[in-house]
Design a protein around this motif. Structure first.
Motif, short mmCIF file in Angstrom:
data_model
loop_
_atom_site.label_atom_id
_atom_site.label_comp_id
_atom_site.label_asym_id
_atom_site.label_seq_id
_atom_site.Cartn_x
_atom_site.Cartn_y
_atom_site.Cartn_z
N ILE A 86 0.87 -1.18 -0.16
CA ILE A 86 0.12 0.06 -0.15
C ILE A 86 0.86 1.29 0.00
CG2 ILE A 86 -1.71 1.59 1.57
CD1 ILE A 86 -3.02 -1.33 2.31
N MET A 87 2.11 1.19 0.54
CA MET A 87 2.95 2.63 0.78
C MET A 87 4.20 2.15 -0.28
SD MET A 87 3.10 3.00 4.97
CE MET A 87 4.12 1.23 5.34
N ASN A 88 3.88 1.44 -1.39
CA ASN A 88 4.60 1.30 -2.35
C ASN A 88 6.28 1.24 -2.01
OD1 ASN A 88 2.55 2.10 -4.58
ND2 ASN A 88 2.52 4.14 -3.52
N MET A 89 6.42 0.50 -0.93
CA MET A 89 7.79 0.05 -0.60
C MET A 89 8.34 -1.14 -1.41
SD MET A 89 7.18 0.24 3.57
CE MET A 89 8.90 0.70 3.85
N PRO A 90 9.87 -1.14 -1.99
CA PRO A 90 10.35 -1.93 -2.23
C PRO A 90 10.27 -3.30 -1.58
CG PRO A 90 11.52 -0.21 -2.48
CD PRO A 90 10.61 0.22 -1.63
N GLN A 91 10.12 -4.36 -2.46
CA GLN A 91 9.97 -5.80 -1.64
C GLN A 91 11.33 -6.47 -1.44
OE1 GLN A 91 6.51 -6.36 -0.31
NE2 GLN A 91 6.48 -4.45 -0.81
N ASN A 92 12.45 -6.06 -1.93
CA ASN A 92 13.41 -6.82 -1.91
C ASN A 92 14.86 -5.81 -2.18
OD1 ASN A 92 13.72 -6.97 -5.01
ND2 ASN A 92 12.13 -8.78 -4.96
N LEU A 93 15.83 -6.57 -2.27
CA LEU A 93 17.08 -5.74 -2.53
C LEU A 93 17.08 -5.35 -4.05
CD1 LEU A 93 19.94 -7.34 -0.30
CD2 LEU A 93 18.34 -5.37 0.29
N LYS A 94 16.66 -6.23 -4.87
CA LYS A 94 16.83 -5.94 -6.31
C LYS A 94 16.11 -4.65 -6.48
CE LYS A 94 15.84 -8.15 -11.04
NZ LYS A 94 15.41 -9.14 -11.51
N GLU A 95 14.58 -4.51 -5.99
CA GLU A 95 13.99 -3.30 -6.36
C GLU A 95 14.56 -2.08 -5.80
OE1 GLU A 95 9.94 -3.97 -5.24
OE2 GLU A 95 9.72 -6.04 -6.44
N CYS A 96 15.32 -2.36 -4.55
CA CYS A 96 16.10 -1.19 -4.22
C CYS A 96 17.28 -0.66 -4.96
CB CYS A 96 16.70 -1.54 -2.81
SG CYS A 96 15.43 -1.82 -1.68
N GLY A 97 17.50 -1.34 -5.99
CA GLY A 97 18.78 -1.15 -6.91
C GLY A 97 19.95 -1.64 -6.48
N VAL A 98 19.98 -2.72 -5.61
CA VAL A 98 21.29 -3.22 -5.54
C VAL A 98 21.67 -3.99 -6.50
CG1 VAL A 98 22.39 -4.88 -3.67
CG2 VAL A 98 20.71 -3.11 -3.00
N ASP A 99 23.11 -3.87 -6.75
CA ASP A 99 23.83 -4.81 -7.94
C ASP A 99 23.94 -6.44 -7.47
OD1 ASP A 99 25.34 -4.97 -10.60
OD2 ASP A 99 26.77 -5.79 -9.20
N LYS A 100 23.31 -7.36 -8.26
CA LYS A 100 23.38 -8.69 -7.92
C LYS A 100 24.87 -9.14 -7.69
CE LYS A 100 21.26 -12.80 -7.44
NZ LYS A 100 22.55 -13.47 -7.10
N ASN A 101 25.86 -8.71 -8.53
CA ASN A 101 27.37 -9.15 -8.45
C ASN A 101 27.93 -8.67 -7.27
OD1 ASN A 101 27.22 -10.56 -10.76
ND2 ASN A 101 27.77 -8.79 -11.82
N GLU A 102 27.60 -7.41 -6.72
CA GLU A 102 28.13 -6.88 -5.68
C GLU A 102 27.49 -7.38 -4.32
OE1 GLU A 102 28.32 -2.52 -3.04
OE2 GLU A 102 27.03 -2.62 -5.09
N PHE A 103 26.12 -7.72 -4.19
CA PHE A 103 25.54 -8.51 -3.34
C PHE A 103 26.03 -9.95 -3.23
CE2 PHE A 103 22.36 -11.72 -2.27
CZ PHE A 103 21.91 -11.41 -0.85
N ASP A 104 26.31 -10.57 -4.19
CA ASP A 104 26.86 -11.97 -4.21
C ASP A 104 28.32 -11.96 -3.59
OD1 ASP A 104 24.68 -13.28 -5.03
OD2 ASP A 104 25.50 -13.00 -7.15
N ASN A 105 29.07 -10.98 -3.86
CA ASN A 105 30.44 -10.60 -3.27
C ASN A 105 30.64 -10.48 -1.74
OD1 ASN A 105 31.64 -11.36 -5.87
ND2 ASN A 105 31.62 -8.90 -6.41
N VAL A 106 29.42 -9.76 -1.31
CA VAL A 106 29.51 -9.37 0.18
C VAL A 106 28.58 -10.11 1.14
CG1 VAL A 106 30.56 -7.10 -0.71
CG2 VAL A 106 28.17 -7.52 -0.26
N LYS A 107 27.67 -10.88 0.58
CA LYS A 107 26.68 -11.41 1.61
C LYS A 107 27.38 -12.26 2.55
CE LYS A 107 26.01 -15.38 -1.59
NZ LYS A 107 24.75 -16.04 -2.76
N SER A 108 28.56 -12.94 2.39
CA SER A 108 29.23 -13.75 3.52
C SER A 108 29.65 -12.64 4.54
CB SER A 108 30.30 -14.42 2.89
OG SER A 108 30.87 -15.20 3.93
N ILE A 109 30.03 -11.57 4.13
CA ILE A 109 30.67 -10.64 4.96
C ILE A 109 29.46 -9.83 5.81
CG2 ILE A 109 31.83 -8.19 5.24
CD1 ILE A 109 33.45 -8.83 2.61
#
Length: 371
Positions: free
Chosen positions: A317-340
């Motif tokens: 209802i409040m038009n909020m992104p539902q995941n990191l992808k919708e927030c514009g987070v790059d997938k490669n960057e995410f994969d590189n740092v998720k362990s950290i």
């Protein structure tokens, strides 16, 4: 034995800023951001402070308070030695002021100071908590510090200060309130006092958040959300939080996602994880029953599904992104740092308050689900 400590004296409602008129012939430091200076809001605040006082303004607050900014504030405190520090603004302003006071006291730059928090958003509840979150910009890591020395002596709640908050920030901060209440309710140190505060906070969120989002000038709804934020802050200051916040802190530090938005992306995933323990599932269900979402005749499992559906519907209802992808987070960057991110979340002070324990592998699994 457990203790419940509520130190902060709260001034709430119409004309609550008049409390500032009582101070005379003293040194006052106001901590805020430049936006509140430029839009005249700080000038309005200063109009309540008697001219006999010597007032300095530290206006370098920025989101995700970095240690170097806090260091500048500590230097100002050392120079001016104020007897009153006023934190004016959103969570970042109050967290910055807390960080300044914490490190200034560690260095013996100040002794006794009257710390007053005046929130201009309804979200963090920081005006009644002994915690602050600071950012190490070099490692892109957020650190949470707990110490009663940072607990404000006074909080001034004026809902009129929140009327101009934009819809997207109202949404983010509002979900932060809801997450505080939900996490505190199932936290390891929850008790009857924190439960009562959390239940009332959720009840007020249900009554007012959507209205605040759609009609920002509805002062009655804004007042309820301001009170909900305050109550949820008290609840988690007693009970603690959990891994929802542990991970959200790291997502914010790494990807600069607003804290409430990070919480909203995580909350249902964390509920699912915690509900693998049936006793925790029952506690979530109790919150649903207590706040009137579901009749007690329904099963606990059904009640938790209703809670999750409510949260998901609210964020949409409040038009909020539902995941990191919708927030514009790059997938490669995410994969590189998720362990950290997982490693840092595991070290976060909120993790130890989570009723269900978690490993680094478990953290990574949850973090993977938010992309």
């Amino acid at each position: 034995m457990k203790s419940v400590y509520i130190k902060t004296k709260i001034y709430s409602g119409e004309n609550s800023l008049k409390r500032l008129e009582k101070f005379k012939n003293t040194d006052i430091c106001v901590v805020c951001d430049q936006f509140l200076v430029k839009n005249g809001s700080v000038k309005g605040l200063l109009s309540f402070i008697n001219d006999s006082n010597n007032v300095s303004v530290f206006d370098e607050v920025i989101p995700d308070p970095p240690l170097n900014v806090i260091g500048k504030g500590v230097a100002l405190i050392k120079k001016n030695n104020p007897s009153i520090v006023i934190a004016y603004g959103g969570g970042s302003a109050i967290d910055t002021a807390k960080g300044i006071i914490y490190f200034a006291k560690q260095q013996n730059f100040i002794d006794k100071v009257n710390f007053i928090a005046i929130p201009t958003t309804s979200g963090t509840g920081s005006e009644v908590t002994s915690a602050t979150v600071v950012t190490d910009t070099e490692t892109k890591t957020k650190h949470i510090i707990f110490d009663d020395v940072m607990l404000p002596d006074e909080a001034i709640l004026d809902a009129n200060l929140t009327v101009s908050v934009p819809a997207d920030i109202t949404a983010n901060t509002g979900i932060d309130v809801l997450t505080h209440a939900i996490e505190a309710y199932v936290a390891k140190d929850a008790n009857v006092y924190s439960d009562a505060l959390a239940e009332k906070a959720v009840e007020l969120v249900i009554e007012s958040l959507v209205q605040c989002y759609k009609q920002g000038n509805d002062i009655a709804a804004r007042k309820k959300m301001h009170e909900a934020s305050n109550l949820a802050g008290m609840a988690f200051n007693i009970a603690g939080l959990g891994i929802n916040h542990s991970i959200a802190h790291q997502l914010g530090g790494r990807f600069h996602i607003p804290h409430g938005l990070a919480n909203s992306i995580l909350v249902n995933i964390v509920i699912d994880y915690n509900c693998e323990d049936h006793e925790i599932l029952k506690k979530y269900a109790k919150l649903v029953y207590k706040t009137g979402m579901v009749e007690k005749a329904q099963s606990d499992e059904f009640a938790v599904e209703v809670l999750k559906t409510y949260i998901k519907t609210l964020t949409k209802i409040m038009n909020m992104p539902q995941n990191l992808k919708e927030c514009g987070v790059d997938k490669n960057e995410f994969d590189n740092v998720k362990s950290i991110i997982a490693e840092n979340a595991l070290k976060d002070g909120c993790t130890q308050a989570n009723r269900r324990e978690i490993t680094k592998f478990g953290m990574e699994r949850l973090i993977q689900l938010v992309y």
